[in-house]
Design a protein around this motif. Sequence first.
Motif, short mmCIF file in Angstrom:
data_model
loop_
_atom_site.label_atom_id
_atom_site.label_comp_id
_atom_site.label_asym_id
_atom_site.label_seq_id
_atom_site.Cartn_x
_atom_site.Cartn_y
_atom_site.Cartn_z
N UNK A 288 0.81 -1.22 0.00
CA UNK A 288 0.00 0.00 0.00
C UNK A 288 0.85 1.27 0.00
N UNK A 289 2.16 1.13 0.24
CA UNK A 289 3.05 2.29 0.29
C UNK A 289 3.78 2.52 -1.02
N UNK A 290 3.43 1.81 -2.02
CA UNK A 290 4.07 2.02 -3.32
C UNK A 290 3.62 3.36 -3.89
N UNK A 291 4.44 3.98 -4.72
CA UNK A 291 5.67 3.48 -5.35
C UNK A 291 6.91 3.81 -4.53
N UNK A 292 7.91 2.95 -4.62
CA UNK A 292 9.23 3.19 -4.03
C UNK A 292 10.26 2.40 -4.85
N UNK A 293 11.49 2.85 -4.89
CA UNK A 293 12.50 2.19 -5.75
C UNK A 293 12.97 0.88 -5.14
N UNK A 294 13.05 -0.14 -5.99
CA UNK A 294 13.55 -1.43 -5.55
C UNK A 294 14.09 -2.29 -6.68
N UNK A 295 13.98 -1.83 -7.94
CA UNK A 295 14.42 -2.63 -9.09
C UNK A 295 15.56 -1.88 -9.80
N UNK A 296 16.62 -2.59 -10.13
CA UNK A 296 17.73 -2.00 -10.88
C UNK A 296 17.32 -1.89 -12.34
N UNK A 297 17.29 -0.63 -12.84
CA UNK A 297 16.82 -0.37 -14.20
C UNK A 297 17.95 0.00 -15.15
N UNK A 298 18.81 0.92 -14.76
CA UNK A 298 19.85 1.42 -15.66
C UNK A 298 21.17 1.39 -14.92
N UNK A 299 22.23 1.06 -15.65
CA UNK A 299 23.58 1.03 -15.10
C UNK A 299 24.47 1.96 -15.93
N UNK A 300 25.14 2.87 -15.27
CA UNK A 300 25.99 3.85 -15.94
C UNK A 300 27.44 3.39 -15.76
N UNK A 301 28.01 2.88 -16.84
CA UNK A 301 29.36 2.32 -16.80
C UNK A 301 30.26 3.07 -17.77
N UNK A 302 31.53 2.71 -17.76
CA UNK A 302 32.50 3.30 -18.67
C UNK A 302 33.60 4.03 -17.95
N UNK A 303 33.52 4.18 -16.64
CA UNK A 303 34.55 4.87 -15.87
C UNK A 303 35.55 3.85 -15.34
N UNK A 304 36.80 4.32 -15.17
CA UNK A 304 37.85 3.46 -14.63
C UNK A 304 38.25 3.84 -13.21
N UNK A 305 37.81 4.99 -12.75
CA UNK A 305 38.14 5.45 -11.39
C UNK A 305 36.86 5.59 -10.58
N UNK A 306 37.04 5.84 -9.28
CA UNK A 306 35.91 5.89 -8.36
C UNK A 306 35.08 7.15 -8.56
N UNK A 307 33.77 6.98 -8.54
CA UNK A 307 32.84 8.11 -8.63
C UNK A 307 32.70 8.72 -7.24
N UNK A 308 33.02 10.00 -7.13
CA UNK A 308 33.00 10.67 -5.83
C UNK A 308 31.78 11.55 -5.62
N UNK A 309 31.10 11.96 -6.69
CA UNK A 309 29.95 12.85 -6.54
C UNK A 309 29.00 12.65 -7.71
N UNK A 310 27.69 12.76 -7.41
CA UNK A 310 26.65 12.69 -8.44
C UNK A 310 25.63 13.77 -8.15
N UNK A 311 24.94 14.25 -9.21
CA UNK A 311 23.92 15.28 -9.06
C UNK A 311 22.97 15.22 -10.25
N UNK A 312 21.68 15.52 -10.00
CA UNK A 312 20.64 15.50 -11.02
C UNK A 312 20.09 16.91 -11.16
N UNK A 313 19.80 17.31 -12.40
CA UNK A 313 19.24 18.64 -12.61
C UNK A 313 17.77 18.68 -12.20
N UNK A 314 17.16 19.87 -12.27
CA UNK A 314 15.78 20.04 -11.79
C UNK A 314 14.77 19.31 -12.64
#
Length: 612
Positions: A288-314
């Motif tokens: 009854x509390x849906x929706x909430x995230x629980x399924x892996x949909x997209x994977x962003x790959x291609x980097x060789x070093x550690x990701x230190x920060x992420x941000x989404x626009x408005x």
Amino acid sequence: RSARKWAIAGGLKSLSVHSRRYTVEGLRWHTSMERSTKHELSDVANTVGDVPRAWYRGERHAGYTQGGLKLLHRRETDSLETLLQSIDDRSSWRVLLDEKNGSRFRLTAQQVRMIQRLDDGFLPTSEGGSSTSITLLDSSSDGCTQMAEPKRRFVPSKHEARKVVSLVRQLRQTANDPRAYLDRNERERNFDIWATETAGSESSNSRTRAPKALRAGNELSYNAPIEYLGDSSPIDRKSSLRNLSSNINFVKECFNRCLDLYLCPRVERQVLRINPASILPKTPEISSLKPFPHILAVKYTGLKSEVRAISINDTGELLCSGASDGKLRLWDILSGHCIQATCFDAPITCISWRPGSDRDIAVCSGKHVSIISTATVLGLVSGMDVDLSWTKSEFGECSVRLSCAPISISWHNKGDYFSSVEKESGRLCVHQLSTFSSQVVFSSARNHITHSIFHPRKAMIFTSTRSSVQVFDIREHRQVQKLRAGNSTISAFSIDHSGDIVAICGNDSRVYLFDTAISSSPSKVIQLQSGTGIASCFHPRLPLFGVALSIGLMQVFYLRLDDDLLREPAIVPLKLIRVPGDDSAGAVKCTFHPRQPWIICARGANSFLFTE
């Protein structure tokens, strides 16, 4: 001898005169002693009683008062002082010391004459004649001596021992053959001991006890004594006790008494029988509390070093990620395609989209904070190496140089101001983009600031140290609140879209929720299953709350906070998401999608989008 007995019976008091001891206290001298107390020296009474002086040998005190205070030793006068006192006062030889009371007293003339008479061998008083002398008893005579009793007096007598043995033998013979000593036919043994007694020979003091009355039985219940019959004749006896005039209402009174005891209200013990399930709050169904995230949909790959920060626009269409190798990538959220990549000279520590703009991004790389546009991303703008100096390029990009590498950046909701926190110095700086100016707000070695966030609606700023989160009013320049997460060290904190709810993650595997509009104390405390919370975030529109754990997990909660103070906030754990990656992948970074019930997590060199 008679004089000495008279002195002992009078309870005489021991006095010392010229190194001689006499017993000179009695009822006759009580009045004279009271008079002499007026002439006593000003000494404090030291009543130690009959306690031996050896008990207090080596101590500074000689006993205790009735109140429990210590009595100090009396200072003894030396020979020189005694000589000077005798020269000044010719009658000083009359002053004596009472060792038990610790005071000095003076002998009167009458007491001196008594002592002189005792010394000469006469009675203390001259009532019996002056020629009456006192004969002292020899210690070897049978008089009163102070010699101890000889030891032979405590040894049992042998004659008595023989007598006891003979009596024991007679008792044994009597037990074996009692007829030898108790012969009933013998007239000398069987006789009346009261035969010779007469009525007049009884002493006047002898009293004969009355015989004990028998216990009352059933016969007295219907055979009443004469004194209870009243005017009726003794022959006219009552058949039962209830027929007596004094007990007419006896049965009725007993009945009423029993009726009162029967009908009186009893105190019944209330036993609460409560089902434990009814005490616990009703947890809603997770479906009854849906929706909430629980399924892996997209994977962003291609980097060789550690990701230190992420941000989404408005708008929620673009994702920006910064890596430790200095590469800044722009991703399409739905497809996972890398749109643009830019390389900086130093590792990227934090990035943040400018509110109200879909192109401007604030990137922290090295000691510079650059404001770049996604349309013309050319990299870091080089400029002067002066602290808080701004540099602008011809493409509209700008950057500000700091004294140390920044670890966090936060935009104001209007998009003109942003704050930065330096890692080494803990300095908080506020920058204005329209005027290209910067100002140091806090710079203190004692309060090392680790993170800062602007209030989304009010002119306030939240700053965090290792021990507390402080709320400051920007206009009035004062501290409004101070939030503490117990005794734990603060690892991260975040605020919701209203700015009233603050979530603080501690190193004790707990998350403290504060309602700043009500109190500075935690309203709720969430105990994590395992690991320590290193990052947290609120969904801008939905009642979702996420905590990133140090062991590579992401915990999603349903968090509902009502304006009604009577209703407690509802916190329901929804999903424990395991972010892909090995143990050496590093910590988890998280952020919610601004419009959809999605969450983006970064661990190691990859980023992941979890949807409903």
